[in-house]
Design an enzyme around this catalytic site. Structure first.
Site, PDB file in Angstrom:
ATOM      1  N   ASP A  48      -2.753  -1.287  10.225  1.00 35.82           N
ATOM      2  CA  ASP A  48      -2.916  -1.311   8.770  1.00 35.82           C
ATOM      3  C   ASP A  48      -3.664  -2.545   8.261  1.00 35.82           C
ATOM      4  OD1 ASP A  48      -1.565   1.074   8.532  1.00 35.82           O
ATOM      5  OD2 ASP A  48       0.340   0.176   7.925  1.00 35.82           O
ATOM      6  N   LYS A  79       0.843  -1.201   0.000  1.00 34.77           N
ATOM      7  CA  LYS A  79       0.000   0.000   0.000  1.00 34.77           C
ATOM      8  C   LYS A  79       0.872   1.243   0.000  1.00 34.77           C
ATOM      9  CE  LYS A  79       0.768   1.269   4.525  1.00 34.77           C
ATOM     10  NZ  LYS A  79       1.447   2.510   4.955  1.00 34.77           N
TER      11      LYS A  79
END
Length: 285
Positions: free
Chosen positions: A140, A14
């Site tokens: 996350d 990401k």
């Protein structure tokens, strides 16, 4: 090496396209707002069920014991909360996402394990239930379960979709480990950015990372990579670093810039993903 004749499951990295610190939460953690997007740099896992309740990681992460490894912890959490004690798994991991760069590789691996074993073990958990298991593993991990470009609040667990144009990035990794706790504890870290109740990609411009200035001041290797990328545009840091990225509208532009960079840095040309590539592979998504 991954074993032959078993399915491969993707685990993408990401980028934080934007990251702002808007205050402190009652538990002492920093309150964040961020735009997360998936990119096509990815690890690959091979996951094979077994019936003796054992979780066996065949490619352990260097210097990380199994009891602390997010891959093992994710499988154990799902087994202990949603499966029978006899459910186990053999897991192999092929790493491409660099560790400690702000790309979320370990969190992504944990999310892939949760989603794949939920399917293979037929646990039947929906997305909301998987998100509950994901957050204790790391801030996350929920994003990778969510699996699409998102605006995040809290510590990163409050997620909503946000529209971001398809983009290409030159991604650079300085060869240095940035300590996230040290960045959060730094006295010069901004902690009073203004929150956005109705965020859009347009009204968040210009995008920024509130951690970036502190990292650039304290890590000369990151500063050097930033200065080189700055010749071609406005680079930003992802997460607490150390990886930096430069946004490009066309893949040819990204390739050209990468070719100009010195061999001092590990680098990639990557593009954003609309959804997690695992969604088309498992039955419960």
């Amino acid at each position: 090496m991954l074993p032959e004749h078993h399915p491969r499951y993707p685990s993408p990295a990401k980028l934080n396209l934007d990251l702002r610190i808007i205050g402190r939460l009652p538990n002492g953690y920093h309150a964040l707002e961020s735009i997360f997007t998936l990119i096509d740099l990815q690890d690959t896992l091979c996951i094979v069920p077994r019936s003796d309740g054992q979780i066996v990681l065949h490619t352990p992460t260097p210097n990380v014991p199994d009891e602390q490894n997010l891959v093992v912890r994710a499988a154990q959490s799902l087994r202990d909360n949603a499966a029978t004690p006899g459910h186990g798994a053999d897991i192999w991991l092929e790493k491409r996402i660099p560790m400690g760069g702000g790309l979320g590789g370990g969190s992504s691996n944990a999310a892939t394990v949760l989603m794949v074993l939920n399917d293979l073990w037929q646990c039947g958990l929906d997305t909301a239930q998987l998100l509950e298991l994901a957050l204790p593993l790391g801030a996350d991990v929920p994003f990778f379960i969510f699996g699409r470009t998102a605006f995040a609040r809290g510590v990163g667990e409050q997620l909503q979709p946000i529209d971001v144009p398809q983009q290409y990035y030159v991604l650079v990794r300085p060869d240095v480990h940035v300590s996230t706790p040290a960045v959060f504890a730094h006295p010069d870290l901004p902690r009073n950015s203004i929150g956005h109740p109705h965020p859009t990609y347009q009204n968040l411009q210009p995008l920024r990372n509130d951690m970036q200035a502190v990292v650039l001041q304290n890590y000369p290797e990151v500063q050097a990579a930033f200065a080189e990328l700055q010749q071609y545009g406005t680079p930003r840091m992802t997460g607490s670093g150390s990886c930096l990225f430069l946004t490009c509208e066309q893949p040819q532009q990204a390739q050209h810039i990468r070719q100009q960079l010195s061999d001092r840095w590990q680098s990639w040309c990557v593009h954003s993903l609309l959804t997690h590539p695992l969604f088309g592979m498992i039955s419960n998504r």
